[in-house]
Design an enzyme around this catalytic site. Structure first.
Site, PDB file in Angstrom:
ATOM      1  N   ASP A   1       1.006  -1.607   0.211  1.00 23.80           N
ATOM      2  CA  ASP A   1       0.060   0.717  -0.272  1.00 23.80           C
ATOM      3  C   ASP A   1       0.940   0.924  -0.231  1.00 23.80           C
ATOM      4  O   ASP A   1       0.052   2.640   0.290  1.00 23.80           O
ATOM      5  CB  ASP A   1      -0.794  -0.262   1.024  1.00 23.80           C
ATOM      6  CG  ASP A   1      -2.135  -0.838   1.227  1.00 23.80           C
ATOM      7  OD1 ASP A   1      -2.729  -1.335  -0.113  1.00 23.80           O
ATOM      8  OD2 ASP A   1      -2.469  -1.723   2.199  1.00 23.80           O
TER       9      ASP A   1
ATOM     10  N   ASP B   1      -6.888  -4.267  -4.807  1.00 18.98           N
ATOM     11  CA  ASP B   1      -6.869  -3.227  -4.246  1.00 18.98           C
ATOM     12  C   ASP B   1      -4.858  -2.228  -4.898  1.00 18.98           C
ATOM     13  O   ASP B   1      -5.291  -0.743  -5.133  1.00 18.98           O
ATOM     14  CB  ASP B   1      -6.441  -2.913  -2.950  1.00 18.98           C
ATOM     15  CG  ASP B   1      -7.710  -3.329  -2.527  1.00 18.98           C
ATOM     16  OD1 ASP B   1      -8.021  -5.040  -2.317  1.00 18.98           O
ATOM     17  OD2 ASP B   1      -7.592  -2.912  -0.803  1.00 18.98           O
TER      18      ASP B   1
ATOM     19  N   GLY C   1      -9.414 -17.959  -6.378  1.00 22.83           N
ATOM     20  CA  GLY C   1      -9.818 -16.328  -6.257  1.00 22.83           C
ATOM     21  C   GLY C   1      -9.984 -16.358  -4.892  1.00 22.83           C
ATOM     22  O   GLY C   1     -10.923 -17.343  -4.946  1.00 22.83           O
TER      23      GLY C   1
ATOM     24  N   THR D   1     -11.649 -13.820  -1.469  1.00 25.59           N
ATOM     25  CA  THR D   1     -12.204 -13.105  -0.330  1.00 25.59           C
ATOM     26  C   THR D   1     -11.974 -13.014   0.420  1.00 25.59           C
ATOM     27  O   THR D   1     -11.206 -13.847   0.983  1.00 25.59           O
ATOM     28  CB  THR D   1     -14.006 -12.352  -0.702  1.00 25.59           C
ATOM     29  OG1 THR D   1     -14.018 -10.828  -0.548  1.00 25.59           O
ATOM     30  CG2 THR D   1     -14.543 -12.679   0.339  1.00 25.59           C
TER      31      THR D   1
ATOM     32  N   ARG E   1     -16.358  -1.725  -2.963  1.00 25.46           N
ATOM     33  CA  ARG E   1     -15.077  -1.130  -3.281  1.00 25.46           C
ATOM     34  C   ARG E   1     -14.164  -1.721  -4.202  1.00 25.46           C
ATOM     35  O   ARG E   1     -13.469  -1.419  -4.949  1.00 25.46           O
ATOM     36  CB  ARG E   1     -14.406  -1.013  -2.237  1.00 25.46           C
ATOM     37  CG  ARG E   1     -13.283  -0.108  -1.764  1.00 25.46           C
ATOM     38  CD  ARG E   1     -13.292   0.597  -0.256  1.00 25.46           C
ATOM     39  NE  ARG E   1     -12.219   0.148   0.856  1.00 25.46           N
ATOM     40  CZ  ARG E   1     -13.006  -0.545   1.654  1.00 25.46           C
ATOM     41  NH1 ARG E   1     -14.553  -0.246   1.607  1.00 25.46           N
ATOM     42  NH2 ARG E   1     -12.243  -1.535   2.622  1.00 25.46           N
TER      43      ARG E   1
ATOM     44  N   TRP F   1     -12.180  -0.599  -7.439  1.00 25.68           N
ATOM     45  CA  TRP F   1     -10.850  -0.359  -7.431  1.00 25.68           C
ATOM     46  C   TRP F   1     -10.217  -0.542  -8.858  1.00 25.68           C
ATOM     47  O   TRP F   1      -9.885  -0.033  -9.569  1.00 25.68           O
ATOM     48  CB  TRP F   1      -9.915  -1.118  -6.353  1.00 25.68           C
ATOM     49  CG  TRP F   1     -10.015  -0.751  -4.664  1.00 25.68           C
ATOM     50  CD1 TRP F   1     -10.332  -1.595  -3.870  1.00 25.68           C
ATOM     51  CD2 TRP F   1      -9.644   0.361  -4.362  1.00 25.68           C
ATOM     52  NE1 TRP F   1      -9.966  -0.635  -2.738  1.00 25.68           N
ATOM     53  CE2 TRP F   1      -9.873   0.039  -3.141  1.00 25.68           C
ATOM     54  CE3 TRP F   1      -9.464   1.903  -4.880  1.00 25.68           C
ATOM     55  CZ2 TRP F   1      -9.632   1.302  -2.553  1.00 25.68           C
ATOM     56  CZ3 TRP F   1      -9.675   2.944  -3.710  1.00 25.68           C
ATOM     57  CH2 TRP F   1      -9.862   2.839  -2.758  1.00 25.68           C
TER      58      TRP F   1
END
Length: 390
Positions: A103, A163, A221, A223, A235, A239
């Site tokens: 981040d 993100d 994949g 979550t 969200r 992104w």
């Protein structure tokens, strides 16, 4: 969504937007005494942000708000406060304080890249380049992606999350300002991997994706913050919308532009009537689940970015959506009572715990620092040809 219905929704007018940005800047100014040498918490508690040290992944959003307030008002108080924080961000990256994650774009694009672009401050540029250097150390050649969290190479950490698309602009900027193509190359390799893995056939998106640490083979994949592995976290979808249009601006890759349009179409087709999504697209009108206003603010920024570069017809299409969504935020989500709340945008959701995800409830139906930031960025974009921090 019935096209005749949404075409009649009201749009935010420039005078409403300018007044809202004035109010937002005034709220930021009122918060400076508490949040200059400290930072706002990631989300509010009982609608109040608490002061924290510069250790979270979210601290850059508050500094970004200060820079946006400076741009709008030219008040030196904002500039001076933001530069105090720039020096703190340099200290953080130099000392390696809580920077072992992906981040760094969220942290350093909005604090130091912004500071460099607005003031030419060399400390800001140096700190942002140090952050870019740190970020590329998380690139995994096996799989070709930037690892999100955790100890590098460990199987349970060997994954990306959607993100990260908003962290890539730091790398594109680093190549532009340094002349070193390594940063942009890693950004392009990451988005290529991510888009091949996290976009489903219906153009909904997967939050996080695992790879085999030995071969780099895509595995599965799941979550982390969405309602379930097969749902579209609101969200995360946002992104995807903003991350693709920003990457298109840097790469001019038509495949990325097509993904932006498809991911955006999914987002729009699954909105409730007031155009602000629930925290996951499993839920819609009639649900008692909380909203995530930050998702809408992110998408408005994306649509206004798209309108700068697409043909006239598409630009008008995305601009209209942006104004309609902003009208809903202004009328129903903006903080109106400053005595009750020290944030800007109500009804955000940080983490919503469910039996099938791995997070805990936090910031549910609260203000979120990124929601406040993107709300201000969106207001700014409506009023000027904004030189983005991303």
């Amino acid at each position: 969504m019935n096209q005749a219905w949404y075409s009649e929704l009201p749009e935010a007018r420039d005078e409403e937007i300018r007044a809202a940005l004035d109010r937002a800047c005034a709220r930021v100014q009122r918060n400076l005494p508490q949040f200059t040498t400290q930072y706002q918490s990631a989300c509010s508690t009982d609608l109040q942000y608490k002061p924290i040290a510069n250790t979270d992944w979210t601290n850059g959003f508050w500094t970004g708000e200060i820079w946006l307030a400076y741009e709008h008002t030219q008040n030196e108080q904002f500039k001076n406060a933001a530069l105090i924080q720039v020096r703190d961000f340099e200290r953080r990256i130099a000392q390696g304080i809580q920077v072992d994650h992906h981040d760094l774009g969220f942290l350093y694009s909005l604090s130091c890249v912004a500071g460099w672009k607005l003031t030419g401050d060399e400390t800001a540029r140096r700190a942002a380049l140090m952050a870019a250097d740190k970020l590329i150390t998380r690139f995994q050649e096996k799989g070709e992606f930037i690892q999100a969290w955790g100890e590098m190479g460990v199987a349970e950490n060997y994954r990306l999350i959607i993100d990260c698309l908003l962290n890539l602009p730091l790398l594109y900027w680093a190549s532009e300002t340094s002349g070193d193509p390594r940063y942009a190359d890693i950004a392009q390799r990451h988005i290529h991997t991510a888009m091949n893995c996290v976009v489903r056939e219906d153009y909904s998106t997967i939050h996080t994706f695992y790879f085999d640490p030995h071969s780099g083979k895509p595995l599965r994949g799941v979550t982390h913050q969405g309602n379930r592995d097969g749902s579209a976290w609101a969200r995360g979808q946002a992104w995807g919308v903003y991350g693709t249009i920003l990457s298109y601006q840097y790469t001019q890759d038509p495949k990325i532009l097509t993904l932006f349009e498809k991911i955006s179409d999914y987002y729009l087709r699954h909105l409730p009537q007031d155009l602000v999504p629930f925290w996951d697209f499993d839920f819609t009108d009639g649900s008692s689940e909380p909203r995530d206003s930050s998702s809408a603010a992110i998408v408005i920024c994306a649509f206004l970015e798209a309108a700068r570069t697409l043909d006239q017809q598409k630009a008008a299409y995305y601009s209209r959506w942006a104004r309609q969504m902003m009208k809903s935020l202004l009328d129903h989500y903006e903080v109106k009572d400053d005595s009750r709340c020290n944030g800007l945008l109500l009804h955000g959701t940080y983490n919503r715990s469910t039996p099938t995800n791995t997070c805990r409830n936090e910031g549910v139906d609260e203000c979120c620092s990124w929601g406040d930031y993107y709300y201000m960025e969106a207001l700014t974009r409506f009023l000027k040809d904004w030189n983005r921090y991303w």
